[in-house]
Write an enzyme that holds these catalytic residues in place. Structure first.
Site, mmCIF file in Angstrom:
data_model
loop_
_atom_site.group_PDB
_atom_site.id
_atom_site.type_symbol
_atom_site.label_atom_id
_atom_site.label_comp_id
_atom_site.label_asym_id
_atom_site.label_seq_id
_atom_site.Cartn_x
_atom_site.Cartn_y
_atom_site.Cartn_z
ATOM 1 N N LYS A 221 49.146 34.725 29.214
ATOM 2 C CA LYS A 221 50.043 34.733 29.982
ATOM 3 C C LYS A 221 51.113 33.524 30.238
ATOM 4 C CE LYS A 221 46.556 35.267 33.346
ATOM 5 N NZ LYS A 221 45.553 35.139 32.563
ATOM 6 N N ARG B 242 40.596 22.437 27.667
ATOM 7 C CA ARG B 242 40.395 22.482 29.234
ATOM 8 C C ARG B 242 38.624 22.698 29.406
ATOM 9 N NH1 ARG B 242 44.217 27.291 31.632
ATOM 10 N NH2 ARG B 242 42.473 27.954 32.564
ATOM 11 N N ARG C 169 43.629 37.950 41.713
ATOM 12 C CA ARG C 169 42.398 37.965 40.710
ATOM 13 C C ARG C 169 41.314 39.000 41.323
ATOM 14 N NH1 ARG C 169 43.953 33.328 37.719
ATOM 15 N NH2 ARG C 169 42.138 32.607 36.759
ATOM 16 N N ARG D 186 34.394 33.594 32.792
ATOM 17 C CA ARG D 186 35.774 34.037 33.351
ATOM 18 C C ARG D 186 36.180 35.365 32.772
ATOM 19 N NH1 ARG D 186 39.089 29.829 30.789
ATOM 20 N NH2 ARG D 186 40.734 30.229 31.820
ATOM 21 N N ARG E 277 41.683 26.594 22.021
ATOM 22 C CA ARG E 277 42.934 26.427 22.995
ATOM 23 C C ARG E 277 42.942 24.823 23.344
ATOM 24 N NH1 ARG E 277 44.848 29.627 28.275
ATOM 25 N NH2 ARG E 277 42.572 29.070 29.131
#
Ligand code: AMP
Length: 206
Positions: A13, A150, A83, A161, A120
């Site tokens: 995204k 992160r 969400r 998540r 990531r």
């Protein structure tokens, strides 16, 4: 113009949001970044963001709505909201009267998502995003900053998540679709190509 960009964590995204922002010349607004970059909110929401838990609606909704109204009154590419089905109902109220609203759903296999989240890395200075799987990856960013993982990309948190997306966020898509928002599903590959074809088509259908 308002684009609602949805997809599970790791679907791209952020990357596609900023490409679309250049393509359509409208700002890309990541609600996760709004929280991470707000000195005022960091204190209040840090524990939720780092643990991969949704910020409670009574905090998230007024903050996000306020930012959208004040800073992005001309429209936006919204990444990270809604969400939940409840947030989708809320968003429908915020965008009532907006013209050209489009929902883009990024669809990516769970195994690929896990791989992307595992590798990531985000630059702590300029916030650019890379992946350890990219050949020649190094911890040093071109801006002089350092790429870091992160906290919520830790695999245990990332799995939660991904589950949260399935359980809470997929129903939000249904709410928007039932309300008549144009909905495009895009798959990995030529994402921008798929979007521009579908986007032109959707607009011409009026
Ligand atoms: P993201 O960068 O979109 O993965 O978001 C990172 C974190 O920000 C999430 O795990 C939540 O803690 C918080 N967050 C972002 N958007 C929302 C939202 N719409 N509602 C509640 N929390 C959110």
């Amino acid at each position: 113009m308002t684009i609602i960009l949805m997809g599970p964590p790791g679907a791209g995204k952020g990357t596609h949001g900023s490409e679309l922002s250049k393509m359509f010349k409208i700002p890309h607004v990541s609600t996760g970044d709004l929280f991470r970059n707000s000195e005022r909110m960091k204190e209040v929401v840090g524990q939720y963001v780092n643990a991969g838990l949704l910020v409670p609606d009574e905090v998230a909704d007024p903050f996000i709505h306020g930012e959208l109204k004040q800073r992005f009154p001309e429209g936006y590419i919204l990444d990270g909201y809604p969400r939940t089905a409840k947030q989708a109902e809320e968003l429908l109220r915020w965008i009532a009267g907006h013209e050209d609203v489009l929902l883009i759903e990024l669809v990516v296999e769970p195994a690929i998502l896990r791989e992307r989240l595992e590798g990531r890395r985000v630059c702590s200075t300029c916030r650019s995003v890379t992946n350890t799987a990219i050949p020649g990856y190094s911890d040093g960013c071109a801006c002089g900053g350092t790429f870091k993982k992160r906290p919520d990309d830790d695999m245990t948190i990332a799995q939660a998540r991904l589950l949260q997306y399935e359980v809470d966020t997929i129903p939000a898509i249904s709410v928007l679709v039932k309300a008549g928002i144009h909905h495009i599903k895009v798959h990995p590959g030529d994402v921008l190509g798929q979007i521009s074809t579908a986007f032109g088509h959707s607009l011409s259908r009026g």
